[in-house]
Design a protein around this motif. Structure first.
Motif, PDB file in Angstrom:
ATOM      1  N   GLN A   1     -26.215  -6.045  -5.147  1.00 10.40           N
ATOM      2  CA  GLN A   1     -26.011  -7.256  -5.936  1.00 10.40           C
ATOM      3  C   GLN A   1     -24.764  -7.128  -6.807  1.00 10.40           C
ATOM      4  O   GLN A   1     -23.970  -8.054  -6.894  1.00 10.40           O
TER       5      GLN A   1
ATOM      6  N   TYR B   1     -21.594  -9.567  -6.285  1.00  7.47           N
ATOM      7  CA  TYR B   1     -21.312 -10.391  -7.464  1.00  7.47           C
ATOM      8  C   TYR B   1     -19.892 -10.129  -7.951  1.00  7.47           C
ATOM      9  O   TYR B   1     -19.137 -11.063  -8.229  1.00  7.47           O
TER      10      TYR B   1
ATOM     11  N   ILE C   1     -26.108 -13.024  -3.904  1.00  4.00           N
ATOM     12  CA  ILE C   1     -25.438 -13.507  -5.114  1.00  4.00           C
ATOM     13  C   ILE C   1     -26.350 -14.440  -5.913  1.00  4.00           C
ATOM     14  O   ILE C   1     -26.425 -14.339  -7.140  1.00  4.00           O
TER      15      ILE C   1
ATOM     16  N   GLU D   1     -27.511 -13.871  -9.694  1.00  7.50           N
ATOM     17  CA  GLU D   1     -27.331 -14.887 -10.738  1.00  7.50           C
ATOM     18  C   GLU D   1     -28.655 -15.193 -11.438  1.00  7.50           C
ATOM     19  O   GLU D   1     -28.707 -15.291 -12.667  1.00  7.50           O
TER      20      GLU D   1
END
Length: 122
Positions: free
Chosen positions: A23, A27, A55, A59
């Motif tokens: 991640q 990201y 992503i 988030e």
């Protein structure tokens, strides 16, 4: 869009270490390196949708952390408070210079200013 990018950058700066390695990588590539989903997918040999899913989960995790802790909100409030205190210190120093020329007041306002500078850096 700039506001969203700024928000995402702040979330990553404050909470990025809480993400999984994958991640964090995706990201960072998407928001900080400005790579497209297709470019990331091609580099990692997965589908564009797979990259997007990672992503979106990142988030959501970052947003949830901020919603629960409020660290970024408190950080901004502290920055505003620092500015207000600095303005007051500057006003005292200016008034002292105009009216009193008291060396002790001058030394104390300088000391407070240095302390504020240290706090801002932490």
């Amino acid at each position: 869009m700039k506001n969203q990018a700024y928000r995402m950058a702040l979330l990553f700066d404050f909470y990025g270490d809480m993400l999984t390695e994958r991640q964090r990588e995706f990201y960072d590539l998407y928001y900080n390196e400005d790579l497209s989903l297709s470019e990331i997918a091609e580099n990692y040999g997965i589908s564009r949708q797979g990259v997007r899913d990672v992503i979106v989960r990142a988030e959501a995790a970052l947003t949830e952390l901020e919603d629960k802790t409020g660290i970024i909100r408190r950080f901004h409030a502290m920055q505003d408070q620092f500015k207000a205190v600095q303005a007051d210190v500057d006003a005292i120093a200016q008034r002292n210079a105009q009216l009193y020329q008291d060396n002790e007041i001058e030394a104390l306002t300088a000391k407070i200013g240095k302390t504020l500078d240290k706090l801002k850096q932490e």
